[in-house]
Design a protein around this motif. Structure first.
Motif, PDB file in Angstrom:
ATOM      1  N   GLN A   1       0.824  -1.211   0.000  1.00  6.62           N
ATOM      2  CA  GLN A   1       0.000   0.000   0.000  1.00  6.62           C
ATOM      3  C   GLN A   1       0.856   1.259   0.000  1.00  6.62           C
ATOM      4  OE1 GLN A   1      -2.937   0.007   3.107  1.00  6.62           O
ATOM      5  NE2 GLN A   1      -3.717  -2.034   2.594  1.00  6.62           N
ATOM      6  N   MET A   2       2.140   1.123   0.335  1.00  8.40           N
ATOM      7  CA  MET A   2       3.041   2.270   0.385  1.00  8.40           C
ATOM      8  C   MET A   2       3.911   2.379  -0.863  1.00  8.40           C
ATOM      9  SD  MET A   2       2.230   3.421   3.366  1.00  8.40           S
ATOM     10  CE  MET A   2       3.475   4.689   3.493  1.00  8.40           C
ATOM     11  N   LEU A   3       4.268   1.231  -1.454  1.00 12.07           N
ATOM     12  CA  LEU A   3       5.167   1.203  -2.605  1.00 12.07           C
ATOM     13  C   LEU A   3       4.513   0.417  -3.740  1.00 12.07           C
ATOM     14  CD1 LEU A   3       8.529   0.332  -0.799  1.00 12.07           C
ATOM     15  CD2 LEU A   3       7.754   2.596  -1.498  1.00 12.07           C
ATOM     16  N   PRO A   4       4.754   0.817  -4.989  1.00 10.68           N
ATOM     17  CA  PRO A   4       4.142   0.112  -6.134  1.00 10.68           C
ATOM     18  C   PRO A   4       4.914  -1.144  -6.510  1.00 10.68           C
ATOM     19  CG  PRO A   4       5.438   1.960  -6.921  1.00 10.68           C
ATOM     20  CD  PRO A   4       5.518   2.007  -5.421  1.00 10.68           C
ATOM     21  N   ILE A   5       5.054  -2.076  -5.573  1.00 13.05           N
ATOM     22  CA  ILE A   5       5.777  -3.312  -5.847  1.00 13.05           C
ATOM     23  C   ILE A   5       4.792  -4.441  -6.099  1.00 13.05           C
ATOM     24  CG2 ILE A   5       7.790  -2.625  -4.506  1.00 13.05           C
ATOM     25  CD1 ILE A   5       6.808  -4.383  -2.239  1.00 13.05           C
ATOM     26  N   SER A   6       5.224  -5.426  -6.874  1.00 14.35           N
ATOM     27  CA  SER A   6       4.377  -6.580  -7.142  1.00 14.35           C
ATOM     28  C   SER A   6       4.497  -7.576  -5.993  1.00 14.35           C
ATOM     29  CB  SER A   6       4.801  -7.246  -8.460  1.00 14.35           C
ATOM     30  OG  SER A   6       6.126  -7.742  -8.346  1.00 14.35           O
ATOM     31  N   HIS A   7       3.620  -8.578  -5.998  1.00 16.61           N
ATOM     32  CA  HIS A   7       3.638  -9.575  -4.931  1.00 16.61           C
ATOM     33  C   HIS A   7       4.884 -10.449  -5.012  1.00 16.61           C
ATOM     34  CE1 HIS A   7      -0.323  -8.579  -3.408  1.00 16.61           C
ATOM     35  NE2 HIS A   7      -0.783  -8.569  -4.646  1.00 16.61           N
ATOM     36  N   GLU A   8       5.466 -10.573  -6.218  1.00 16.75           N
ATOM     37  CA  GLU A   8       6.674 -11.385  -6.357  1.00 16.75           C
ATOM     38  C   GLU A   8       7.939 -10.601  -5.993  1.00 16.75           C
ATOM     39  OE1 GLU A   8       3.348 -12.668  -8.631  1.00 16.75           O
ATOM     40  OE2 GLU A   8       4.537 -10.849  -8.934  1.00 16.75           O
ATOM     41  N   GLU A   9       7.866  -9.274  -5.954  1.00 13.83           N
ATOM     42  CA  GLU A   9       9.027  -8.427  -5.661  1.00 13.83           C
ATOM     43  C   GLU A   9       9.212  -8.304  -4.157  1.00 13.83           C
ATOM     44  OE1 GLU A   9       8.670  -4.698  -7.554  1.00 13.83           O
ATOM     45  OE2 GLU A   9      10.811  -4.235  -7.489  1.00 13.83           O
ATOM     46  N   LYS A  10      10.454  -8.281  -3.686  1.00  9.64           N
ATOM     47  CA  LYS A  10      10.735  -8.267  -2.261  1.00  9.64           C
ATOM     48  C   LYS A  10      11.746  -7.180  -1.938  1.00  9.64           C
ATOM     49  CE  LYS A  10      12.138 -11.422   1.467  1.00  9.64           C
ATOM     50  NZ  LYS A  10      12.632 -12.784   1.786  1.00  9.64           N
ATOM     51  N   ILE A  11      11.474  -6.409  -0.878  1.00  5.45           N
ATOM     52  CA  ILE A  11      12.415  -5.389  -0.428  1.00  5.45           C
ATOM     53  C   ILE A  11      13.560  -6.080   0.312  1.00  5.45           C
ATOM     54  CG2 ILE A  11      12.724  -3.376   1.045  1.00  5.45           C
ATOM     55  CD1 ILE A  11      11.098  -2.849  -1.478  1.00  5.45           C
ATOM     56  N   THR A  12      14.794  -5.838  -0.148  1.00  2.00           N
ATOM     57  CA  THR A  12      15.957  -6.510   0.448  1.00  2.00           C
ATOM     58  C   THR A  12      16.894  -5.552   1.161  1.00  2.00           C
ATOM     59  OG1 THR A  12      17.126  -6.311  -1.661  1.00  2.00           O
ATOM     60  CG2 THR A  12      15.941  -8.370  -1.254  1.00  2.00           C
ATOM     61  N   SER A  13      16.725  -4.253   0.991  1.00  2.00           N
ATOM     62  CA  SER A  13      17.612  -3.319   1.669  1.00  2.00           C
ATOM     63  C   SER A  13      16.909  -1.980   1.844  1.00  2.00           C
ATOM     64  CB  SER A  13      18.905  -3.120   0.872  1.00  2.00           C
ATOM     65  OG  SER A  13      19.889  -2.490   1.646  1.00  2.00           O
ATOM     66  N   VAL A  14      17.198  -1.318   2.969  1.00  2.00           N
ATOM     67  CA  VAL A  14      16.587  -0.025   3.279  1.00  2.00           C
ATOM     68  C   VAL A  14      17.693   0.914   3.759  1.00  2.00           C
ATOM     69  CG1 VAL A  14      14.746   1.146   4.525  1.00  2.00           C
ATOM     70  CG2 VAL A  14      14.539  -1.288   4.048  1.00  2.00           C
ATOM     71  N   VAL A  15      17.732   2.129   3.225  1.00  2.00           N
ATOM     72  CA  VAL A  15      18.769   3.105   3.573  1.00  2.00           C
ATOM     73  C   VAL A  15      18.104   4.450   3.808  1.00  2.00           C
ATOM     74  CG1 VAL A  15      20.829   4.323   2.761  1.00  2.00           C
ATOM     75  CG2 VAL A  15      20.533   1.912   2.221  1.00  2.00           C
ATOM     76  N   SER A  16      18.535   5.171   4.838  1.00  5.41           N
ATOM     77  CA  SER A  16      18.014   6.516   5.075  1.00  5.41           C
ATOM     78  C   SER A  16      19.022   7.539   4.571  1.00  5.41           C
ATOM     79  CB  SER A  16      17.749   6.736   6.567  1.00  5.41           C
ATOM     80  OG  SER A  16      18.961   6.749   7.286  1.00  5.41           O
ATOM     81  N   VAL A  17      18.498   8.606   3.952  1.00  2.85           N
ATOM     82  CA  VAL A  17      19.338   9.651   3.355  1.00  2.85           C
ATOM     83  C   VAL A  17      18.819  11.001   3.815  1.00  2.85           C
ATOM     84  CG1 VAL A  17      20.127  10.701   1.211  1.00  2.85           C
ATOM     85  CG2 VAL A  17      19.845   8.223   1.341  1.00  2.85           C
ATOM     86  N   THR A  18      19.715  11.809   4.384  1.00  4.18           N
ATOM     87  CA  THR A  18      19.332  13.160   4.796  1.00  4.18           C
ATOM     88  C   THR A  18      19.400  14.121   3.624  1.00  4.18           C
ATOM     89  OG1 THR A  18      20.174  12.716   7.014  1.00  4.18           O
ATOM     90  CG2 THR A  18      19.804  15.017   6.430  1.00  4.18           C
ATOM     91  N   GLU A  19      20.507  14.090   2.858  1.00  4.20           N
ATOM     92  CA  GLU A  19      20.681  14.928   1.677  1.00  4.20           C
ATOM     93  C   GLU A  19      21.321  14.106   0.569  1.00  4.20           C
ATOM     94  OE1 GLU A  19      21.458  19.242   3.916  1.00  4.20           O
ATOM     95  OE2 GLU A  19      23.002  18.335   2.646  1.00  4.20           O
ATOM     96  N   PHE A  20      20.952  14.394  -0.670  1.00  2.63           N
ATOM     97  CA  PHE A  20      21.502  13.681  -1.823  1.00  2.63           C
ATOM     98  C   PHE A  20      22.756  14.407  -2.307  1.00  2.63           C
ATOM     99  CE2 PHE A  20      17.120  12.320  -1.657  1.00  2.63           C
ATOM    100  CZ  PHE A  20      17.205  10.965  -1.940  1.00  2.63           C
ATOM    101  N   ALA A  21      23.845  14.240  -1.561  1.00  2.00           N
ATOM    102  CA  ALA A  21      25.085  14.959  -1.855  1.00  2.00           C
ATOM    103  C   ALA A  21      25.847  14.270  -2.986  1.00  2.00           C
ATOM    104  CB  ALA A  21      25.954  15.023  -0.599  1.00  2.00           C
TER     105      ALA A  21
END
Length: 860
Positions: A595-615
């Motif tokens: 409901q938060m991301l447009p991912i399919s049921h077969e797709e899996k989130i494998t990594s999460v990173v937080s970014v303050t600024e895109f330097a």
């Protein structure tokens, strides 16, 4: 000859002039509103556009057929459907072919169809046209399948559709403008991919708000690009149906070199606001300069060509470029307002609608068209199966039926005898009489039986679709995904923050938070303060309520204002603001991540990173399951679309597993399941920067049955103190260990799945070349134990340990013993027999006014 005429007094009907004028004017006004000026909210088209597209469809002018003269199309429309002037029809046709007027042109034009300088198109006898592929597949598909109602044309000689069976929300896709009697409409164009994402989000959550829809549809997307200043006008337009959106062209300041004379600054305009006439803009600027109302401009010229727009505004040597540019925004059409008035016909009546209502009207219409199409296909399938059942009866009684037909006096007699003898219907009897002799072969009989069985399955499936609204909605999602993959393209218009505008982050406290994702795809955000620090070797407490077969998959600490980047196993990156992730208590399960991301049921989130600024000086280092590693500049991910962005190219069977932030001076340490670790620099010599759609290079050589389990980054300050070369001997290592343990770090925190852990001085992991086997990081106390995580930590850090059953414990790093690489570690968390540590997240020390925190994620 005489004619009898009734008295003229009896043929005169007295009427009140006021009532007659009122009635006649209202009839005229409604005719203009419904029949000319306003689009239908279902297919987003006015009658003239609908008639043009339908006439071209009837002429067979598909995207893969030859072009035909526009005069031929205009004549077809005038003669059959639209009894008005040819100029009106041709002008509407031309606009549907202009890529600077339509976000997705509906007609493919061949010839001169005008320009952004307001040059007129060539006469219709010179230009040619045909339908675009999107028009065929998204507006006219299934029109023969009884999906929409038809009505008589103006003289009753033809039938024309009241609406086209649109598969995309065309009203918002290309927008619309028109002036009726007493009312007007002005709807901006949008991005196709974002609109389809919004439709899918509405399907999955019918109670979604306009603000939540704006996560998928952030604003209009104009065909000419440009910028939109601020979101307040967009939000007002989407909520109320009316609003004012500030558009601005894209301009940069460059230095122009001149031979023999000093260089000068120049303002280069490459994109204009929507519906801005380029020639008129240049003329307006020249007029202001001549009237001395605009200072600092020495020359202006148009250098646009087939590669794109380029207006060069050369400045005087004493001019301030930024001041001149601001004056251009203020005094010329380089900045303009788009007055949104989302007025359309809903159930035949003009209504002002917001974003959600526009999508809801389209979705309801789409449900209706699919229902009608399914009924049509069911009826055709049943009719065909009825005939096949007659064939099967004939084949079972072949000799008798042949003899019956042979001895019948004529065809009607044979037909009647077939009906009476075998209980056939009229249609079945006629079909048997018309059956060809070749259909009597054994092979043809088998084909008839197979077709009958296939039709039975199809009929059952079609009836199931009609019985379940969920299946119809699933069909809409599937069709939307197919159209998106085929025709969607990146956003052209950037949405910028307006000066002084409050955005969501201005109203939200920037507190430290924990973001947690489970294996079954539930996500939630919790304050770090939810988990107080505990002593070593305690059991901890549950972080979330999970099913028995669920477990913690990803774990991240960040601040609420940070950007959270999600990377899937397919190598696609998605982005959310941390505060957009719903909060939940420890006992709450969370929100489905689909409901938060447009991912399919077969797709899996494998990594999460937080970014303050895109330097620009920071990189994302990515590591795949098969051991390919690469680094890509972080700024390449600053504008991630709602439907994601390709982060890495993967070979067959590989998955993206770990992503970390790093600088070029840092070093990388990678751990394997069997306790090996390799440490190498992140310099360009060891790991040169690569673009997003690339695969990378080999990171580490693995033993048999070993696999990668973690990757972390070592800051540049520490790298300089670590020697490159041969491994030190055991005696010198033990002599230095005590001194190194008394420092403030950093250390390599080694945690096993069995709950053992230790701190190892990072100096014990010498720098090596990439693609080596590395060094042993721990000696396992139990033979079946394996490494769960290898992280870089400092003295003041705290860690959060997460088990497969969702148990969390938070403790200080300094409470864990410092040991050598060869040691077995100490107990850091007591575990049940069927539990194991799956995640180690780092919680940096909290400081007053801290703006962000480094991210951490699960290491499986």
């Amino acid at each position: 000859m005489t004619f009898s005429q009734e008295p003229i007094q009896e043929r005169i009907v007295p009427t009140d002039l006021r009532n007659e004028m009122s009635r006649s004017y209202l009839e005229y006004a409604m005719s203009v509103i419904v029949g000319r000026a306003l689009p239908d909210a279902r297919d987003g088209l006015k009658p003239v556009h609908r008639r043009i597209l339908y006439a071209m469809h009837e002429l067979g002018l598909m995207h893969d057929r030859p072009f035909r003269k526009c005069a031929r199309v205009v004549g077809e429309v005038l003669g059959k459907y639209h009894p008005h002037g040819d100029t009106a029809v041709y002008d509407a046709l031309v606009r549907m072919a202009q890529d600077f007027s339509m976000r997705h042109p509906l007609i493919n034009g061949h010839g001169n169809f005008g320009s952004i300088d307001n040059d007129p198109p060539a006469a219709m006898r010179y230009t040619e046209c045909r339908l675009q592929a999107l028009t065929n597949n998204a507006l006219l598909q299934d029109i023969e399948s009884d999906t929409v109602d038809f009505t008589d044309n103006f003289d009753g000689s033809q039938q024309e559709p009241l609406v086209l069976p649109a598969r995309v929300p065309q009203l918002l896709l290309n927008g619309s403008s028109g002036i009726a009697v007493g009312m007007a409409t002005n709807i901006p164009p949008h991005n196709l991919g974002e609109l389809l994402d919004g439709v899918v989000a509405l399907i999955r959550n019918p109670d979604i708000s306009n603000s939540e829809l704006m996560q998928y549809i952030p604003g209009p997307d104009f065909p000419t690009g440009g910028q939109i200043l601020g979101t307040s006008g967009i939000r007002e337009a989407y909520t109320t149906g009316r609003g004012s959106i500030t558009m601005r062209g894209v301009a940069t300041i460059e230095t122009i070199e001149h031979r023999g004379r000093p260089d000068r600054d120049a303002i280069i305009v490459t994109e204009l606001p929507y519906q801005t006439n380029k020639a008129a803009l240049i003329e307006k600027i020249a007029e202001l300069v001549n009237e001395r109302r605009l200072e600092g401009i020495a020359d202006i010229r148009d250098e646009s060509d087939r590669d794109g727009m380029r207006i060069v505004i050369e400045l005087r040597r004493d001019a301030y470029p930024r001041v001149v540019l601001n004056n251009l925004y203020k005094q010329t059409p380089l900045q303009a307002n788009f007055g949104v008035n989302m007025l359309a016909l809903v159930n035949g009546e003009p209504q002002t609608i917001g974003l959600k209502q526009a999508l809801q009207v389209f979705l309801d219409f789409r449900v209706e068209t699919i229902t009608r199409r399914t009924r049509y296909e069911l009826r055709k399938a049943e009719e065909r199966d009825h005939v096949l059942q007659g064939y099967l009866i004939a084949l079972r009684n072949l000799d008798a039926i042949i003899d019956l037909i042979r001895h019948a006096a004529d065809a009607p007699t044979a037909r009647q005898e077939l009906i009476e003898t075998y209980g056939l219907s009229d249609v079945q009897a006629d079909a048997i009489l018309q059956m060809q002799l070749r259909r009597l072969t054994a092979l043809e009989a088998e084909k008839i039986q197979q077709e009958h069985e296939d039709l039975q399955l199809k009929i059952a499936d079609l009836r199931d679709i009609l019985a379940k609204r969920e299946r119809i909605l699933q069909i809409i999602e599937t069709e939307a995904a197919a159209l998106k993959s085929s025709y969607a393209n990146p956003r052209r218009t950037a949405i910028e923050r307006a000066d002084g505008e409050l955005v969501d982050t201005d109203l939200i406290a920037n507190e430290q938070a924990i973001i947690l994702v489970t294996e079954q795809g539930y996500i939630k955000r919790m304050p770090v303060s939810t988990f107080e620090a505990q002593s070593r070797a305690t059991r901890g407490k549950a972080a979330t309520r999970m099913k028995e077969d669920d477990g913690i998959e990803h774990f991240l600490t960040c601040c609420d204002h940070d950007n959270v980047l999600f990377f899937s196993d397919r190598g696609v990156a998605y982005c959310l603001k941390a505060y957009q992730i719903p909060t939940g208590s420890r006992t709450a399960r969370g929100t489905p991540i689909v409901q938060m991301l447009p991912i399919s049921h077969e797709e899996k989130i494998t990594s999460v990173v937080s970014v303050t600024e895109f330097a620009d000086e920071e990189y994302l280092v990515m590591l795949t399951q098969k051991g390919f590693i690469k680094k890509t500049q972080l700024s390449a991910f600053s504008n991630i679309r709602a439907n994601g962005l390709i982060a890495i190219s993967l070979e067959e069977g590989d998955q993206l597993r770990w992503v970390r932030l790093a600088r070029v001076e840092d070093s990388i340490i990678i751990g394997s399941r069997l306790g090996m670790a390799i440490h190498f620099r992140a310099t360009d010599e060891q790991l040169r920067p690569l673009g997003r759609p690339t695969r990378g290079v080999k990171a580490m050589a693995l033993k048999k049955n070993d696999e990668l389990i973690s990757m972390d980054i070592l800051p540049s300050q520490v790298v300089a103190s670590i020697a490159e070369g041969d491994e030190a001997d055991a005696d010198s290592e033990s002599e230095e260990l005590e001194a190194e343990c008394n420092t403030q770090g950093p250390w390599a925190l080694v945690i096993t799945m069995g709950g053992l852990g230790k701190r190892v001085p990072i100096t014990q992991f010498r720098l090596q070349n990439r693609a080596g086997m590395g060094l042993r990081s721990i000696k396992f106390r139990k033979a079946n134990d394996r490494l769960a995580s290898l992280r870089i930590v400092n003295e003041d850090d705290e860690i959060i340990l997460v088990t497969s059953r969702g148990i969390i414990i938070r403790q200080a790093v300094k409470a864990i013993s410092c040991q050598s690489r060869a040691a077995t570690g100490v107990r850091v968390q007591r575990l049940d027999d069927d539990d194991a540590i799956v995640a180690v997240a780092l919680v940096p020390p909290t400081t007053e006014g801290a703006e962000g925190a480094e991210g951490a994620e699960v290491e499986e």
